[in-house]
Scaffold this motif. Structure first.
Motif, PDB file in Angstrom:
ATOM      1  N   GLU A 115       0.786  -1.229   0.000  1.00 27.80           N
ATOM      2  CA  GLU A 115       0.000   0.000   0.000  1.00 27.80           C
ATOM      3  C   GLU A 115       0.825   1.289   0.000  1.00 27.80           C
ATOM      4  N   ALA A 116       2.014   1.266   0.642  1.00 28.45           N
ATOM      5  CA  ALA A 116       2.838   2.477   0.689  1.00 28.45           C
ATOM      6  C   ALA A 116       3.228   2.948  -0.707  1.00 28.45           C
ATOM      7  N   LYS A 117       3.306   2.025  -1.638  1.00 32.31           N
ATOM      8  CA  LYS A 117       3.646   2.377  -3.019  1.00 32.31           C
ATOM      9  C   LYS A 117       2.629   3.352  -3.603  1.00 32.31           C
ATOM     10  N   TRP A 118       1.381   3.253  -3.142  1.00 30.96           N
ATOM     11  CA  TRP A 118       0.302   4.098  -3.659  1.00 30.96           C
ATOM     12  C   TRP A 118      -0.070   5.213  -2.684  1.00 30.96           C
ATOM     13  N   GLY A 119       0.798   5.461  -1.693  1.00 34.24           N
ATOM     14  CA  GLY A 119       0.524   6.518  -0.735  1.00 34.24           C
ATOM     15  C   GLY A 119      -0.573   6.171   0.241  1.00 34.24           C
ATOM     16  N   LEU A 120      -0.743   4.863   0.536  1.00 31.74           N
ATOM     17  CA  LEU A 120      -1.800   4.397   1.425  1.00 31.74           C
ATOM     18  C   LEU A 120      -1.208   3.537   2.537  1.00 31.74           C
ATOM     19  N   ILE A 121      -2.034   3.193   3.513  1.00 32.15           N
ATOM     20  CA  ILE A 121      -1.659   2.228   4.540  1.00 32.15           C
ATOM     21  C   ILE A 121      -2.551   0.999   4.384  1.00 32.15           C
ATOM     22  N   PRO A 122      -2.125  -0.172   4.869  1.00 27.86           N
ATOM     23  CA  PRO A 122      -2.981  -1.358   4.798  1.00 27.86           C
ATOM     24  C   PRO A 122      -4.225  -1.153   5.652  1.00 27.86           C
ATOM     25  N   ASP A 123      -5.405  -1.323   5.051  1.00 32.54           N
ATOM     26  CA  ASP A 123      -6.646  -1.013   5.772  1.00 32.54           C
ATOM     27  C   ASP A 123      -7.723  -2.070   5.560  1.00 32.54           C
ATOM     28  N   MET A 124      -7.298  -3.319   5.299  1.00 32.02           N
ATOM     29  CA  MET A 124      -8.268  -4.399   5.107  1.00 32.02           C
ATOM     30  C   MET A 124      -8.158  -5.413   6.239  1.00 32.02           C
ATOM     31  N   GLY A 125      -8.035  -4.922   7.455  1.00 35.16           N
ATOM     32  CA  GLY A 125      -7.905  -5.811   8.608  1.00 35.16           C
ATOM     33  C   GLY A 125      -6.474  -6.151   8.941  1.00 35.16           C
ATOM     34  N   GLY A 126      -5.512  -5.558   8.214  1.00 36.08           N
ATOM     35  CA  GLY A 126      -4.113  -5.851   8.483  1.00 36.08           C
ATOM     36  C   GLY A 126      -3.669  -5.482   9.886  1.00 36.08           C
ATOM     37  N   ALA A 127      -4.289  -4.475  10.479  1.00 34.79           N
ATOM     38  CA  ALA A 127      -3.925  -4.060  11.832  1.00 34.79           C
ATOM     39  C   ALA A 127      -4.185  -5.169  12.852  1.00 34.79           C
ATOM     40  N   ILE A 128      -5.082  -6.083  12.513  1.00 30.00           N
ATOM     41  CA  ILE A 128      -5.341  -7.237  13.381  1.00 30.00           C
ATOM     42  C   ILE A 128      -4.475  -8.418  12.965  1.00 30.00           C
ATOM     43  N   ALA A 129      -4.522  -8.767  11.685  1.00 28.04           N
ATOM     44  CA  ALA A 129      -3.853  -9.984  11.213  1.00 28.04           C
ATOM     45  C   ALA A 129      -2.342  -9.912  11.341  1.00 28.04           C
TER      46      ALA A 129
END
Length: 270
Positions: A142-156
């Protein structure tokens, strides 16, 4: 010509569901249709008591190359639909894409080959096991596109990896291969044929009571980061529910008479 279904699945005579990401011409990149199809599939499998185990794979050259950026980010309406939620502590559509697999009361095994990047990695991280080819590649893209992982990655990711490894991958969008992904905790096993290995693991699991499979999955998902008191309470409560079920008696008979194994009844544990 009708558009090909984004996700297909079949359930065999063993009760093992095989789910296929079916957008091979786009490297199984995630568009709005893929989000909707995956979420519909997890809801259907969750409700089906005949499902004993689930294997997820990708058709074509790659498991999933991540978000179809052109498709999603060019439509503000689609992006808002995915991110919207009525209650801040509940998952939105993008987060259910990964977390929905946790709600299926049966083991979920991801068979990974080729690229498993961005949203594809978050998708696979929602499963219980991940089996990958030696040359499979993994990236929190996601950082490549100026974003953060936001599909449940904070848990997994916090359950699978050390914090420094997670930050390294999320901040750099670096790519890691097979054995390093296993070392980081993203991969359970490395196998030349991940689907064959996933099926063998599924068969091992379904040799046990479907209530035991469901209870173990629910117990550890509900207690992995809980207080010790909550963990001990749920452990006792779930054990009582399992012990009073009919499948517990069947399990004992199957062990005592291995040459005359009685079939388990449909899952009762909820």
């Amino acid at each position: 010509m009708a558009e090909q279904k984004r996700v297909t699945y079949t359930i065999d005579e063993q009760g093992i569901a095989t789910v296929c990401l079916n957008r091979a011409d786009k490297l199984n990149a995630i568009d709005m249709g893929m989000f909707q199809a995956v979420n519909a599939t997890t809801r259907a499998l969750k409700k089906d008591p005949s499902v004993r185990a689930v294997i997820v794979k990708g058709n074509g050259s790659d498991f999933c190359s991540g978000l179809d950026v052109k498709s999603i980010l060019t439509s503000k309406t689609d992006a808002m639909k995915l991110l919207f939620k009525w209650w801040p502590f509940s998952p939105n559509g993008a987060q259910r894409f990964s977390l929905g697999w946790r709600e299926i009361p049966a083991p979920v095994i991801f068979a990974i080959h080729g690229r498993c990047w961005g949203g594809g990695l978050q998708l696979a991280s929602g499963g219980d096991f991940r089996i990958a080819t030696p040359d499979a590649s993994f990236s929190i893209m996601e950082a490549k596109w100026g974003l953060i992982p936001d599909m449940g990655g904070a848990i997994a990711f916090r359950e699978l990896m050390r914090k420094d490894h997670t930050l390294e991958m999320a901040m750099t969008a670096k790519e890691i291969i097979g054995e390093q992904a296993k070392e980081y905790g993203l991969v359970t096993k490395i196998e030349e044929d991940p689907f064959e290995a996933a099926y063998a693991l599924a068969l091992e699991c379904i040799n046990r009571s479907p209530d035991v499979l469901a209870a173990n999955k629910k117990l550890y998902h509900n207690t992995w980061w809980s207080s010790p008191g909550k963990a001990l309470w749920l452990e006792t409560w779930y054990q009582i529910k399992v012990a009073l079920g009919k499948n517990r008696a069947i399990a004992v008979k199957r062990e005592r008479k291995p040459d005359d194994k009685k079939d388990y009844i449909a899952r009762q544990f909820k």
